[in-house]
Design a protein around this motif. Sequence first.
Motif, PDB file in Angstrom:
ATOM      1  N   PHE A 246       0.798  -1.212   0.000  1.00 31.10           N
ATOM      2  CA  PHE A 246       0.000   0.000   0.000  1.00 31.10           C
ATOM      3  C   PHE A 246       0.841   1.278   0.000  1.00 31.10           C
ATOM      4  CE2 PHE A 246      -3.438  -2.521   2.481  1.00 31.10           C
ATOM      5  CZ  PHE A 246      -3.903  -3.068   1.293  1.00 31.10           C
ATOM      6  N   ASP A 247       2.155   1.140   0.210  1.00 31.50           N
ATOM      7  CA  ASP A 247       3.028   2.310   0.361  1.00 31.50           C
ATOM      8  C   ASP A 247       4.261   2.175  -0.520  1.00 31.50           C
ATOM      9  OD1 ASP A 247       1.414   3.266   2.664  1.00 31.50           O
ATOM     10  OD2 ASP A 247       2.304   1.524   3.665  1.00 31.50           O
ATOM     11  N   ARG A 248       4.788   3.309  -0.970  1.00 34.59           N
ATOM     12  CA  ARG A 248       6.057   3.299  -1.704  1.00 34.59           C
ATOM     13  C   ARG A 248       7.240   3.148  -0.758  1.00 34.59           C
ATOM     14  NH1 ARG A 248       5.548   7.948  -6.425  1.00 34.59           N
ATOM     15  NH2 ARG A 248       3.294   7.809  -6.730  1.00 34.59           N
ATOM     16  N   THR A 249       7.070   3.565   0.478  1.00 34.94           N
ATOM     17  CA  THR A 249       8.148   3.470   1.465  1.00 34.94           C
ATOM     18  C   THR A 249       8.195   2.067   2.060  1.00 34.94           C
ATOM     19  OG1 THR A 249       6.632   4.291   3.158  1.00 34.94           O
ATOM     20  CG2 THR A 249       8.003   5.905   2.019  1.00 34.94           C
TER      21      THR A 249
ATOM     22  N   ASP B  93      11.337  -9.512  -5.257  1.00 32.61           N
ATOM     23  CA  ASP B  93      12.384  -9.529  -6.281  1.00 32.61           C
ATOM     24  C   ASP B  93      11.708  -9.572  -7.646  1.00 32.61           C
ATOM     25  OD1 ASP B  93      14.503  -9.887  -7.965  1.00 32.61           O
ATOM     26  OD2 ASP B  93      15.073 -11.861  -7.206  1.00 32.61           O
ATOM     27  N   PRO B  94      11.591  -8.430  -8.334  1.00 33.83           N
ATOM     28  CA  PRO B  94      10.913  -8.413  -9.635  1.00 33.83           C
ATOM     29  C   PRO B  94      11.545  -9.355 -10.657  1.00 33.83           C
ATOM     30  CG  PRO B  94      11.254  -6.174  -8.817  1.00 33.83           C
ATOM     31  CD  PRO B  94      12.023  -7.090  -7.909  1.00 33.83           C
ATOM     32  N   ALA B  95      12.804  -9.706 -10.457  1.00 30.33           N
ATOM     33  CA  ALA B  95      13.477 -10.593 -11.410  1.00 30.33           C
ATOM     34  C   ALA B  95      13.229 -12.063 -11.126  1.00 30.33           C
ATOM     35  CB  ALA B  95      14.983 -10.309 -11.404  1.00 30.33           C
ATOM     36  N   SER B  96      12.565 -12.366 -10.015  1.00 26.91           N
ATOM     37  CA  SER B  96      12.324 -13.771  -9.687  1.00 26.91           C
ATOM     38  C   SER B  96      11.334 -14.383 -10.671  1.00 26.91           C
ATOM     39  CB  SER B  96      11.799 -13.911  -8.260  1.00 26.91           C
ATOM     40  OG  SER B  96      10.476 -13.422  -8.152  1.00 26.91           O
TER      41      SER B  96
ATOM     42  N   ALA C 250       4.729   0.641  -6.258  1.00 29.50           N
ATOM     43  CA  ALA C 250       5.123  -0.228  -5.150  1.00 29.50           C
ATOM     44  C   ALA C 250       5.038  -1.707  -5.511  1.00 29.50           C
ATOM     45  CB  ALA C 250       4.246   0.060  -3.933  1.00 29.50           C
ATOM     46  N   ASN C 251       4.327  -2.038  -6.576  1.00 33.46           N
ATOM     47  CA  ASN C 251       4.100  -3.440  -6.941  1.00 33.46           C
ATOM     48  C   ASN C 251       4.440  -3.651  -8.410  1.00 33.46           C
ATOM     49  OD1 ASN C 251       2.539  -4.403  -4.370  1.00 33.46           O
ATOM     50  ND2 ASN C 251       1.493  -2.508  -4.974  1.00 33.46           N
ATOM     51  N   PRO C 252       5.705  -3.893  -8.744  1.00 33.90           N
ATOM     52  CA  PRO C 252       6.107  -4.040 -10.145  1.00 33.90           C
ATOM     53  C   PRO C 252       5.415  -5.200 -10.863  1.00 33.90           C
ATOM     54  CG  PRO C 252       8.028  -3.743  -8.716  1.00 33.90           C
ATOM     55  CD  PRO C 252       6.851  -3.946  -7.822  1.00 33.90           C
ATOM     56  N   HIS C 253       4.941  -6.184 -10.104  1.00 37.08           N
ATOM     57  CA  HIS C 253       4.244  -7.326 -10.699  1.00 37.08           C
ATOM     58  C   HIS C 253       2.780  -7.023 -10.991  1.00 37.08           C
ATOM     59  CE1 HIS C 253       3.889  -7.399  -6.347  1.00 37.08           C
ATOM     60  NE2 HIS C 253       2.768  -8.068  -6.473  1.00 37.08           N
ATOM     61  N   LEU C 254       2.303  -5.823 -10.631  1.00 37.73           N
ATOM     62  CA  LEU C 254       0.943  -5.391 -10.920  1.00 37.73           C
ATOM     63  C   LEU C 254       0.921  -4.768 -12.311  1.00 37.73           C
ATOM     64  CD1 LEU C 254      -2.013  -4.791 -10.129  1.00 37.73           C
ATOM     65  CD2 LEU C 254      -1.191  -2.748  -8.927  1.00 37.73           C
ATOM     66  N   LYS C 255       0.219  -5.394 -13.233  1.00 29.61           N
ATOM     67  CA  LYS C 255       0.242  -4.972 -14.627  1.00 29.61           C
ATOM     68  C   LYS C 255      -0.960  -4.114 -15.015  1.00 29.61           C
ATOM     69  CE  LYS C 255       3.937  -7.392 -14.991  1.00 29.61           C
ATOM     70  NZ  LYS C 255       5.239  -6.704 -15.037  1.00 29.61           N
ATOM     71  N   PHE C 256      -1.986  -4.089 -14.172  1.00 29.86           N
ATOM     72  CA  PHE C 256      -3.202  -3.347 -14.503  1.00 29.86           C
ATOM     73  C   PHE C 256      -3.963  -3.056 -13.223  1.00 29.86           C
ATOM     74  CE2 PHE C 256      -7.847  -3.614 -15.416  1.00 29.86           C
ATOM     75  CZ  PHE C 256      -7.974  -2.498 -16.232  1.00 29.86           C
ATOM     76  N   TYR C 257      -4.548  -1.852 -13.168  1.00 26.53           N
ATOM     77  CA  TYR C 257      -5.323  -1.435 -12.000  1.00 26.53           C
ATOM     78  C   TYR C 257      -6.387  -0.461 -12.487  1.00 26.53           C
ATOM     79  CZ  TYR C 257      -6.162   0.972  -7.462  1.00 26.53           C
ATOM     80  OH  TYR C 257      -6.716   1.537  -6.346  1.00 26.53           O
ATOM     81  N   ASN C 258      -7.653  -0.810 -12.253  1.00 30.33           N
ATOM     82  CA  ASN C 258      -8.764   0.036 -12.660  1.00 30.33           C
ATOM     83  C   ASN C 258      -9.834  -0.013 -11.578  1.00 30.33           C
ATOM     84  OD1 ASN C 258     -11.600   0.339 -14.054  1.00 30.33           O
ATOM     85  ND2 ASN C 258     -10.153   1.314 -15.444  1.00 30.33           N
TER      86      ASN C 258
END
Length: 547
Positions: free
Chosen positions: A399-402, A455-458, A489-497
């Motif tokens: 929920f946070d960037r930090t 780990d976005p590369a995992s 905050a969530n690189p694995h999130l590809k879409f949000y509406n």
Amino acid sequence: MTSEARTPQHHDPELRAAARHIGRRRFLTVTGAAAALAFAVNLPAAGAASAAELDARRITDDPFTLGVASGDPLPGSVLLWTRLAPAPYQPDGGLPAERVTVHWELAHDERFRRIARRGAATAHPEFHHTVHVEVGHLDADRVFYYRFRVGDWISETGRTRTAPLPGSAAASLTLAAVSCQAYHDGHFTAYRHLAADDVDVVFHLGDYLYEYAVNSAGGARNYTDRTLPALFNRETVTLEDYRLRYALYKTDPDLRAAHAAHPFVVTWDDHETENNYAGDTPENSVPPEEFLLRRASAYRAYWEHQPLRTPQRPSGPDMQLYRRLHWGRLAQFDVLDTRQYRTNQAQGDGAKVPGPEVDDPARTMTGETQERWLLDGWRTSRALWNVVPQQVVFSQRKFDRTEPSRVSMDAWDGYRASRRRVLDGAEAAGIENLMVLTGDVHVGYAFDIKDDFDDPASRTRGTEIVATSITSGKDGADKPANWDTYMTANPHLKFYNGRRGYVNVTLGQQRARADFKTVPYVTTPGAPVTTAASFVTEAGEPGLRPA
């Protein structure tokens, strides 16, 4: 969903008296006996209170006000549902406590010129004059039409289908995923569009109704041409409350149209009983035995009003809703129940920075038995796509960037050891094309399921498609205020509406495609539908990319 504490108002005088005057130990004994009697699930025996049969000529108003439905398609069988309710907003539905004979027909054509099967069933008052007809000995992978008759009254026509034969190489399947339909938050416009859509089956992922009071204007529907009865303007607690609430929802013409057009596979979340309950732990500090009586009422009303088969009949406060369906060799569906067996939420629920409790291996989202059933089913699966329809967000959602970031204690983020066991079980079973279908959060998401979400590369282990709500959250927005934060905050999130609507998912031999369907408003009727985004994932290469 909210985590706001509330004190439910009990409208059953006997229950209030019991809670007031009987000690907890004796209360548990008394209510346990009451539950065994009031919520027994065997069909009423001869000589029971329902022995008298109602002459259908005495039914002078349309008894099919709640429509028709079908569910859980099998290769040689369909399940047909209706409920007789000439006066749906009355506690008795407008019928006396007598059984009613209901005739049904299943045909190959919409005009019922080529009848496949016909028969009669009994609508018992103990089950609120609901009918669940399991029609067998049918051809696999076929479309059928069905209807019911009582006296001179004939229901609307429903359309359903059987699944392909086990082991058959089905070319494709198109499903719709829906969730979260708070009546008081708006019109079920998305269901009207879904009724006209070309899908094979609809998966309802929970929050079919909400326990909250609905005022005389229908909340955000703001009725000016009708007034809802005062009996809806209270929280659902008793069996009568839940039955009436289902009647309110099922009289909605758009929901009726969707049920008549497609077979549904249903599973619940929390609001069918109470917000954010966990197992036998209620949201509020009421005695657990009192909550279990409420849960028994909610579960019974759920089964009565949904197109579910005999194995799903409840027994007191227990109901096995998790089950497995197949679509030839193309897809296996493991439908989960993440409410009835879960450990209570960690850290007091809500959005929290995870502490050690969320990684405690003793804590579970599914319960040990259901988890073992899921993993065992994957070990024997021969399906190309293994799909898990369930309730709450499976992927990590910060929920946070930090850092450290807050996450939801009610979702799988609050049960990380449980999620790890599921992912490890999929790995051990050799599951290559894992897809999780989710509801609950009133927005549309598309996630890559990562082996290590930090780990976005995992390695990508599968995909998660989150269906937005039908109405819950009212009109919403294409980009909610937290859109930038969540996407960063969530690189694995590809879409949000954040609009209302549903998702179409087409499973094929080479790829799966997800189309996110949205409507621009629900607080007034008649909104058009658009495709907000489309994604594909290739068989054998998990991960989402724009279509």
